[in-house]
Motif scaffolding. Structure first.
Motif, short mmCIF file in Angstrom:
data_model
loop_
_atom_site.label_atom_id
_atom_site.label_comp_id
_atom_site.label_asym_id
_atom_site.label_seq_id
_atom_site.Cartn_x
_atom_site.Cartn_y
_atom_site.Cartn_z
N ALA A 45 0.83 -1.20 0.00
CA ALA A 45 0.00 0.00 0.00
C ALA A 45 0.87 1.26 0.00
CB ALA A 45 -0.93 0.00 1.21
N GLU A 46 1.94 1.23 0.76
CA GLU A 46 2.85 2.39 0.79
C GLU A 46 3.49 2.62 -0.57
OE1 GLU A 46 5.56 1.80 4.01
OE2 GLU A 46 3.98 1.96 5.52
N GLU A 47 3.85 1.54 -1.25
CA GLU A 47 4.42 1.67 -2.59
C GLU A 47 3.42 2.29 -3.56
OE1 GLU A 47 5.80 -2.15 -3.89
OE2 GLU A 47 7.17 -2.36 -2.21
N ILE A 48 2.16 1.86 -3.48
CA ILE A 48 1.13 2.38 -4.37
C ILE A 48 0.88 3.86 -4.09
CG2 ILE A 48 -1.33 2.22 -4.97
CD1 ILE A 48 0.25 -0.08 -6.12
N VAL A 49 0.78 4.23 -2.82
CA VAL A 49 0.56 5.64 -2.46
C VAL A 49 1.73 6.49 -2.93
CG1 VAL A 49 0.35 7.25 -0.52
CG2 VAL A 49 -1.00 5.15 -0.55
N GLN A 50 2.94 5.99 -2.74
CA GLN A 50 4.12 6.73 -3.17
C GLN A 50 4.11 6.93 -4.68
OE1 GLN A 50 7.82 4.86 -2.13
NE2 GLN A 50 9.02 6.65 -2.67
N GLU A 51 3.80 5.89 -5.42
CA GLU A 51 3.74 6.01 -6.88
C GLU A 51 2.63 6.96 -7.31
OE1 GLU A 51 4.66 5.62 -10.84
OE2 GLU A 51 5.86 4.95 -9.12
N THR A 52 1.50 6.93 -6.62
CA THR A 52 0.39 7.83 -6.93
C THR A 52 0.80 9.28 -6.71
OG1 THR A 52 -1.21 6.15 -6.27
CG2 THR A 52 -2.01 8.41 -6.37
N LEU A 53 1.45 9.56 -5.58
CA LEU A 53 1.89 10.93 -5.30
C LEU A 53 2.96 11.38 -6.29
CD1 LEU A 53 1.95 10.82 -1.40
CD2 LEU A 53 0.26 11.94 -2.88
N LEU A 54 3.82 10.45 -6.69
CA LEU A 54 4.84 10.79 -7.68
C LEU A 54 4.19 11.16 -9.01
CD1 LEU A 54 7.88 10.92 -8.32
CD2 LEU A 54 7.72 8.54 -9.02
N ARG A 55 3.20 10.39 -9.43
CA ARG A 55 2.48 10.71 -10.67
C ARG A 55 1.71 12.02 -10.54
NH1 ARG A 55 0.41 5.07 -13.38
NH2 ARG A 55 2.45 4.05 -13.29
N CYS A 56 1.17 12.28 -9.38
CA CYS A 56 0.46 13.54 -9.13
C CYS A 56 1.43 14.71 -9.26
CB CYS A 56 -0.16 13.50 -7.74
SG CYS A 56 -1.04 14.98 -7.29
N TRP A 57 2.60 14.55 -8.69
CA TRP A 57 3.59 15.62 -8.75
C TRP A 57 4.06 15.86 -10.19
CZ3 TRP A 57 9.04 15.24 -9.63
CH2 TRP A 57 9.73 16.41 -9.36
N ARG A 58 4.25 14.77 -10.95
CA ARG A 58 4.71 14.89 -12.34
C ARG A 58 3.67 15.56 -13.23
NH1 ARG A 58 7.10 8.87 -13.24
NH2 ARG A 58 9.05 9.14 -12.09
N THR A 59 2.40 15.29 -12.99
CA THR A 59 1.35 15.81 -13.88
C THR A 59 0.60 16.99 -13.28
OG1 THR A 59 -0.23 14.21 -12.99
CG2 THR A 59 0.98 13.57 -14.98
N TYR A 60 1.16 17.61 -12.27
CA TYR A 60 0.48 18.69 -11.56
C TYR A 60 0.02 19.79 -12.51
CZ TYR A 60 -0.19 22.86 -8.77
OH TYR A 60 -0.70 23.99 -8.23
N GLY A 61 0.87 20.23 -13.40
CA GLY A 61 0.52 21.33 -14.29
C GLY A 61 -0.51 20.96 -15.34
N SER A 62 -0.60 19.70 -15.74
CA SER A 62 -1.50 19.31 -16.82
C SER A 62 -2.91 18.99 -16.34
CB SER A 62 -0.94 18.10 -17.57
OG SER A 62 -0.87 17.00 -16.71
N ILE A 63 -3.11 18.85 -15.03
CA ILE A 63 -4.44 18.52 -14.50
C ILE A 63 -5.33 19.74 -14.51
CG2 ILE A 63 -5.72 17.76 -12.46
CD1 ILE A 63 -3.30 16.05 -11.76
N GLY A 64 -4.77 20.88 -14.31
CA GLY A 64 -5.57 22.10 -14.28
C GLY A 64 -6.18 22.30 -12.92
N ASN A 65 -7.31 22.96 -12.88
CA ASN A 65 -7.95 23.27 -11.60
C ASN A 65 -8.94 22.20 -11.17
OD1 ASN A 65 -6.55 25.62 -11.16
ND2 ASN A 65 -8.04 26.88 -12.26
N ALA A 66 -8.97 21.09 -11.85
CA ALA A 66 -9.88 20.00 -11.46
C ALA A 66 -9.51 19.52 -10.06
CB ALA A 66 -9.78 18.85 -12.45
N THR A 67 -10.47 19.01 -9.37
CA THR A 67 -10.18 18.51 -8.03
C THR A 67 -9.24 17.31 -8.13
OG1 THR A 67 -12.18 17.21 -8.12
CG2 THR A 67 -12.30 19.35 -6.99
N LEU A 68 -8.35 17.26 -7.21
CA LEU A 68 -7.26 16.29 -7.28
C LEU A 68 -7.60 14.95 -6.63
CD1 LEU A 68 -4.43 16.36 -8.42
CD2 LEU A 68 -3.61 17.17 -6.24
N ARG A 69 -8.40 14.96 -5.60
CA ARG A 69 -8.67 13.73 -4.85
C ARG A 69 -9.27 12.62 -5.71
NH1 ARG A 69 -10.61 12.83 1.15
NH2 ARG A 69 -11.45 10.73 0.98
#
Length: 179
Positions: A45-69
């Motif tokens: 679970a920790e590995e999955i959360v870490q990978e999710t946060l890493l992907r979130c950080w990488r794509t932060y600019g391309s998501i726009g103002n949409a809700t992140l959760r």
């Protein structure tokens, strides 16, 4: 960097400490969600959360103002599904405990098989008289008297053949014996 999570204030007046608390809350919720998906496998679970946060950080600019959760929860679920599918395709991994358990059952007989082959070859190199004497005493588990009677020779002759047969076998096997 300020991310807007669904259910968070996201106000420009929010202090850095409030944002950090909000981020921790969101990450804990994500971790709890992934733990339920993985039926309590904390390390995975920790590995999955870490990978999710890493992907979130990488794509932060391309998501726009949409809700992140909702996006993060979907990414985490997709990662869990991908890992499950990849594990089904691969052969099952075996941990060290299972290997030790298999060894305790004696399922690894390769050493015994090799030793058996080497001993058979060593016995084949002996004279027929020495081979017969060793066979009667060691392989048929007969006493000296029984083996001597079976071979039709005196007990002293049998002892001599066993002694010299073992010496010859030892010379042949010494370099090849696998322990």
């Amino acid at each position: 960097m300020s991310w807007t999570f669904m259910g968070s204030g996201g106000s420009p007046e929010a202090t850095q400490e409030e944002e950090l608390t909000d981020h921790r809350t969101q990450v804990l919720a994500l971790h709890s969600y992934v733990m339920r998906l993985l039926i309590g496998d904390a390390a995975h679970a920790e590995e999955i959360v870490q990978e999710t946060l890493l992907r979130c950080w990488r794509t932060y600019g391309s998501i726009g103002n949409a809700t992140l959760r909702p996006w993060m929860f979907r990414v985490a679920k997709n990662l869990v599904i991908d890992n499950y599918r990849s594990r089904k395709v691969r052969p099952q991994e075996v941990g060290g405990e299972l290997l030790e358990e298999l060894d305790s059952f004696g399922l690894d007989t390769s050493t015994e098989v090799l030793n058996d082959i080497v001993v058979r070859q060593g016995l084949a190199s002996l004279s027929a008289a020495h081979r017969e004497a060793l066979y009667e005493v060691y392989f048929r588990d007969r006493t000296l008297e029984e083996a001597a009677q079976s071979l039709g020779i005196p007990k002293g002759t049998l002892k001599s053949r066993i002694h010299y047969g073992l010496q010859a076998l030892q010379r042949v096997l010494a370099p090849a014996y696998v322990e």
